[in-house]
Design a protein around this motif. Structure first.
Motif, PDB file in Angstrom:
ATOM      1  N   GLU A   1      18.479  -8.938  38.002  1.00  0.00           N
ATOM      2  CA  GLU A   1      17.627  -9.978  38.574  1.00  0.00           C
ATOM      3  C   GLU A   1      16.939  -9.491  39.851  1.00  0.00           C
ATOM      4  N   VAL A   2      17.684  -8.762  40.669  1.00  0.00           N
ATOM      5  CA  VAL A   2      17.120  -8.256  41.931  1.00  0.00           C
ATOM      6  C   VAL A   2      16.079  -7.189  41.646  1.00  0.00           C
ATOM      7  N   LEU A   3      16.404  -6.277  40.701  1.00  0.00           N
ATOM      8  CA  LEU A   3      15.461  -5.222  40.342  1.00  0.00           C
ATOM      9  C   LEU A   3      14.167  -5.802  39.784  1.00  0.00           C
ATOM     10  N   ALA A   4      14.299  -6.851  38.982  1.00  0.00           N
ATOM     11  CA  ALA A   4      13.125  -7.467  38.374  1.00  0.00           C
ATOM     12  C   ALA A   4      12.208  -8.075  39.434  1.00  0.00           C
ATOM     13  N   LYS A   5      12.798  -8.735  40.447  1.00  0.00           N
ATOM     14  CA  LYS A   5      11.976  -9.318  41.503  1.00  0.00           C
ATOM     15  C   LYS A   5      11.261  -8.236  42.299  1.00  0.00           C
ATOM     16  N   ARG A   6      11.986  -7.156  42.561  1.00  0.00           N
ATOM     17  CA  ARG A   6      11.359  -6.073  43.322  1.00  0.00           C
ATOM     18  C   ARG A   6      10.231  -5.430  42.511  1.00  0.00           C
ATOM     19  N   MET A   7      10.451  -5.276  41.208  1.00  0.00           N
ATOM     20  CA  MET A   7       9.414  -4.698  40.360  1.00  0.00           C
ATOM     21  C   MET A   7       8.165  -5.573  40.372  1.00  0.00           C
ATOM     22  N   SER A   8       8.362  -6.883  40.306  1.00  0.00           N
ATOM     23  CA  SER A   8       7.228  -7.804  40.333  1.00  0.00           C
ATOM     24  C   SER A   8       6.464  -7.696  41.644  1.00  0.00           C
ATOM     25  N   LYS A   9       7.218  -7.550  42.728  1.00  0.00           N
ATOM     26  CA  LYS A   9       6.566  -7.420  44.032  1.00  0.00           C
ATOM     27  C   LYS A   9       5.751  -6.138  44.121  1.00  0.00           C
ATOM     28  N   VAL A  10       6.318  -5.044  43.622  1.00  0.00           N
ATOM     29  CA  VAL A  10       5.593  -3.768  43.628  1.00  0.00           C
ATOM     30  C   VAL A  10       4.348  -3.863  42.761  1.00  0.00           C
ATOM     31  N   ALA A  11       4.465  -4.522  41.595  1.00  0.00           N
ATOM     32  CA  ALA A  11       3.312  -4.669  40.698  1.00  0.00           C
ATOM     33  C   ALA A  11       2.178  -5.401  41.397  1.00  0.00           C
ATOM     34  N   GLY A  12       2.546  -6.407  42.212  1.00  0.00           N
ATOM     35  CA  GLY A  12       1.523  -7.125  42.965  1.00  0.00           C
ATOM     36  C   GLY A  12       0.944  -6.282  44.078  1.00  0.00           C
ATOM     37  N   GLN A  13       1.768  -5.492  44.731  1.00  0.00           N
ATOM     38  CA  GLN A  13       1.303  -4.670  45.844  1.00  0.00           C
ATOM     39  C   GLN A  13       0.335  -3.576  45.405  1.00  0.00           C
ATOM     40  N   ILE A  14       0.537  -3.025  44.213  1.00  0.00           N
ATOM     41  CA  ILE A  14      -0.353  -1.953  43.749  1.00  0.00           C
ATOM     42  C   ILE A  14      -1.534  -2.517  42.973  1.00  0.00           C
ATOM     43  N   ASN A  15      -1.649  -3.858  42.934  1.00  0.00           N
ATOM     44  CA  ASN A  15      -2.772  -4.518  42.258  1.00  0.00           C
ATOM     45  C   ASN A  15      -2.880  -4.063  40.797  1.00  0.00           C
ATOM     46  N   LEU A  16      -1.760  -4.144  40.095  1.00  0.00           N
ATOM     47  CA  LEU A  16      -1.696  -3.666  38.719  1.00  0.00           C
ATOM     48  C   LEU A  16      -2.554  -4.525  37.794  1.00  0.00           C
ATOM     49  N   GLY A  17      -3.369  -3.859  36.970  1.00  0.00           N
ATOM     50  CA  GLY A  17      -4.263  -4.565  36.055  1.00  0.00           C
ATOM     51  C   GLY A  17      -3.593  -4.955  34.756  1.00  0.00           C
ATOM     52  N   VAL A  18      -2.838  -4.046  34.158  1.00  0.00           N
ATOM     53  CA  VAL A  18      -2.111  -4.344  32.927  1.00  0.00           C
ATOM     54  C   VAL A  18      -0.925  -3.398  32.827  1.00  0.00           C
ATOM     55  N   LEU A  19       0.202  -3.934  32.386  1.00  0.00           N
ATOM     56  CA  LEU A  19       1.404  -3.138  32.168  1.00  0.00           C
ATOM     57  C   LEU A  19       1.627  -3.014  30.670  1.00  0.00           C
ATOM     58  N   VAL A  20       1.652  -1.788  30.168  1.00  0.00           N
ATOM     59  CA  VAL A  20       1.873  -1.526  28.748  1.00  0.00           C
ATOM     60  C   VAL A  20       3.293  -0.994  28.583  1.00  0.00           C
ATOM     61  N   ILE A  21       4.114  -1.744  27.873  1.00  0.00           N
ATOM     62  CA  ILE A  21       5.507  -1.363  27.644  1.00  0.00           C
ATOM     63  C   ILE A  21       5.656  -0.922  26.193  1.00  0.00           C
ATOM     64  N   ASP A  22       5.922   0.351  25.985  1.00  0.00           N
ATOM     65  CA  ASP A  22       6.056   0.910  24.636  1.00  0.00           C
ATOM     66  C   ASP A  22       7.525   0.919  24.207  1.00  0.00           C
ATOM     67  N   GLU A  23       7.731   1.029  22.903  1.00  0.00           N
ATOM     68  CA  GLU A  23       9.075   1.094  22.308  1.00  0.00           C
ATOM     69  C   GLU A  23       9.903  -0.135  22.676  1.00  0.00           C
ATOM     70  N   ILE A  24       9.302  -1.317  22.606  1.00  0.00           N
ATOM     71  CA  ILE A  24       9.979  -2.549  23.014  1.00  0.00           C
ATOM     72  C   ILE A  24      11.157  -2.857  22.102  1.00  0.00           C
ATOM     73  N   GLN A  25      11.198  -2.262  20.895  1.00  0.00           N
ATOM     74  CA  GLN A  25      12.307  -2.521  19.966  1.00  0.00           C
ATOM     75  C   GLN A  25      13.638  -1.975  20.482  1.00  0.00           C
ATOM     76  N   ARG A  26      13.583  -1.148  21.527  1.00  0.00           N
ATOM     77  CA  ARG A  26      14.836  -0.620  22.079  1.00  0.00           C
ATOM     78  C   ARG A  26      15.642  -1.686  22.811  1.00  0.00           C
ATOM     79  N   ILE A  27      15.005  -2.777  23.180  1.00  0.00           N
ATOM     80  CA  ILE A  27      15.738  -3.867  23.821  1.00  0.00           C
ATOM     81  C   ILE A  27      16.710  -4.451  22.804  1.00  0.00           C
ATOM     82  N   HIS A  28      17.946  -4.655  23.235  1.00  0.00           N
ATOM     83  CA  HIS A  28      18.967  -5.144  22.315  1.00  0.00           C
ATOM     84  C   HIS A  28      19.766  -6.243  22.994  1.00  0.00           C
ATOM     85  N   ARG A  29      20.166  -7.229  22.186  1.00  0.00           N
ATOM     86  CA  ARG A  29      20.858  -8.399  22.734  1.00  0.00           C
ATOM     87  C   ARG A  29      22.168  -8.050  23.423  1.00  0.00           C
ATOM     88  N   GLY A  30      22.713  -6.897  23.149  1.00  0.00           N
ATOM     89  CA  GLY A  30      24.010  -6.549  23.720  1.00  0.00           C
ATOM     90  C   GLY A  30      23.928  -5.872  25.070  1.00  0.00           C
TER      91      GLY A  30
END
Length: 571
Positions: free
Chosen positions: A228-257
């Protein structure tokens, strides 16, 4: 690359100085982030830039076998045939970037207000029912998922398309105002193999550091490792660098476990889009569909209005396949050139099922075998069949079942074909835009027809009920009219008039039914009165009725009957 960069995969593009371009859309004007993006490429321009093939201008007859085999090995990394789907991806990305920056104009008061409040506070507060964040800003960012068959070139097409868009734009001055900032137009990262939100954030920090020379990874990645903390910091950095679009590849690697699984990841991505306004593109194979069948559907209210999905299946044996195969076939390095006959074309499709990656590999293997072991070095049907059976021996059983149209357990080869039953239901229930390319598009058309029929029946049913029909009759009339007019080009207004007529006709027979109902009601009243006559004396209804006759209150009569306990009975 060092060990850290081996773990964190990212794509690096070019950097340019800001040059501002006029905009025809009013909401894009006077926004430096939008005006700095180079003009949109036309379809012809994109195709010319994307088209690629290995170049050899020498005399093949002067090369030995090993040299020509070396040329064959250059086909896979170099050959690229632009298709319509590639331009659609470019259009979607380009539009998402501009729309995302609409709510993040660096010279607007709202932008400064968000900075003064703090992006971390804005993210923590989320959005209200109207979609406003803590600063009162409504984000314009969109989300898109690109899910499809492994081997169709999704990742490569995004890499090539993104390379045509500058990755970092350096601003110094806009018009007469001082504007010193960096604009990261896009960032492409891979979902980590350990499948956690925290690892994705670390991957993000690493990519930003390599791009801008910052130290986010060292400063933030290992400091309090909670997701949760890492996610908030990532969001803040994304705003600071004025990110236009984030492309996340290989999303199938996310697993419920892992780290809360897909729900935490989808919630995080959704919050990133809604609160800070970062457009997101998620790329994955059919294996990733479970993410969107459950978690995404359950959080539909939080998904941006611009959410869309592209689903890519194997190519159909049509114009695009022929264009792709003909371009590939020209890359022959055998002594004898073999024309692409209808028989060879059919055999290539049969053995590869229209999957470009398999087609390229088969063509390379056929050429290598012909060069090294063939007498005439000519591609024949026998050689193609023999090489295909050897090269694809592990997947041929599953290919054969697909050719026969057999049911396939998704667990066997979920990257090749989705769980069709669950997939069909997902498409039927989806409220967002879904684009399907390839073989699944034919099945998708059938689903759309069924979906449209379902919607029409519901609309006709609602109309009939408003006219006074019961639910049962309204449903019966609606289904009957839809079935009778299914194969006709009938105007919807006519269907409404037909069901209205059925409702009116049914009401004409209702008086007789009403009279029967009245008789039944009278019988019920008589029965009820008889019931009253045989009530027991200690029945409260009898007590209250007798009290009314005597002119005393019901409360007093009930007390006299001993039905009300004294206040200290239970003390």
């Amino acid at each position: 690359m060092n060990s850290k960069s081996d773990r964190f995969m990212y794509l690096k593009g070019r950097q340019i100085e800001a040059k501002y371009h006029p905009q025809i859309i009013e909401s894009y004007q006077n926004n430096p982030f939008i005006e700095a993006i180079p003009p949109r490429l036309t379809q012809d321009q994109l195709y010319q830039l994307l088209y690629s093939m290995p170049r050899f201008t020498g005399d093949l007859s002067q090369l030995n076998d090993e040299e020509r085999v070396e040329l064959v090995q250059q086909i896979k990394p170099t050959y690229w045939q632009p298709l319509v789907s590639h331009f659609e991806r470019y259009r979607n990305l380009y539009t998402m970037i501009k729309i995302g920056y609409q709510s993040r104009n660096p010279i607007s008061p709202m932008y400064q207000r968000q900075l003064s409040i703090g992006l971390d506070h804005i993210l923590s507060a989320g959005t209200n029912e109207d979609g406003e964040n803590l600063a009162g800003n409504i984000q314009t960012a969109q989300q898109m998922a690109d899910i499809g068959l492994s081997g169709m070139g999704k990742s490569k097409s995004y890499e090539r398309v993104l390379s045509l868009i500058p990755q970092v734009i350096h601003h110094t001055k806009y018009k007469s105002d001082y504007l010193a900032c960096k604009q990261v137009v896009w960032l492409h990262i891979e979902c980590p193999s350990n499948k956690s939100v925290g690892a994705l954030c670390r991957n993000f920090y690493f990519a930003v550091d390599k791009l801008l020379g910052t130290s986010y990874y060292d400063d933030l990645a290992e400091k309090d490792g909670r997701a949760e903390v890492l996610a908030k910091r990532m969001s803040k950095v994304a705003g600071q660098i004025n990110l236009g679009v984030l492309v996340i590849d290989e999303i199938q690697r996310i697993h419920r476990g892992h780290s809360g699984g897909e729900e935490k990841m989808i919630d995080f991505i959704t919050e990133l889009t809604n609160s800070i306004g970062i457009p997101i593109v998620m790329i994955g194979t059919f294996k990733a569909l479970y993410l969107f069948k459950s978690s995404l559907a359950n959080t539909r209210r939080g998904i941006p209005d611009g959410y869309a999905e592209n689903i890519t299946d194997r190519m159909k044996d049509g114009l695009e396949w022929e264009l792709f195969l003909q371009g590939l076939w020209d890359l022959q390095y055998t002594k004898t050139f073999t024309p692409l006959t209808p028989e060879l074309k059919a055999a290539m499709y049969y053995h590869t099922l229209g999957i470009p990656d398999f087609a390229v590999k088969l063509f390379m293997h056929v050429q290598c075998h012909t060069i090294l072991y063939g007498d005439t070095e000519k591609i024949t049907m026998d050689v193609l069949e023999m090489v295909a059976n050897k090269t694809f021996r592990l997947v041929q059983p599953i290919f054969e079942r697909i050719r026969r149209g057999d049911e396939i357990d998704p667990a066997e080869y979920e990257d090749l074909k989705p769980d069709w039953i669950a997939f069909k239901k997902y498409i039927m229930d989806a409220q967002h835009r879904i684009t399907i390319d390839g073989h699944l598009s034919e099945e998708h058309k059938l689903i759309l027809i069924q979906h449209n029929r379902k919607v029409l029946i519901e609309q006709l049913c609602t109309f009939a009920m408003k006219m006074g029909a019961t639910t049962e009759k309204a449903t019966f009339f609606a289904e009957q009219i839809e079935l009778e007019n299914r194969n006709m080009q009938v105007d919807v207004e006519l269907l409404y008039s037909l069901i209205a007529q059925k409702v009116l006709d049914s009401k004409k027979s209702e008086p007789e039914e009403d009279s029967k109902s009245s008789i039944n009601q009278k019988k019920a009243i008589r029965t009820k009165s008889k019931t009253k006559d045989i009530l027991r004396p200690d029945d409260m209804r009898s007590i209250c009725s007798e009290a009314n006759k005597q002119g005393i209150s019901s409360d007093e009569a009930i007390k006299r009957a001993g039905l009300v306990a004294a206040f200290d009975e239970f003390i």
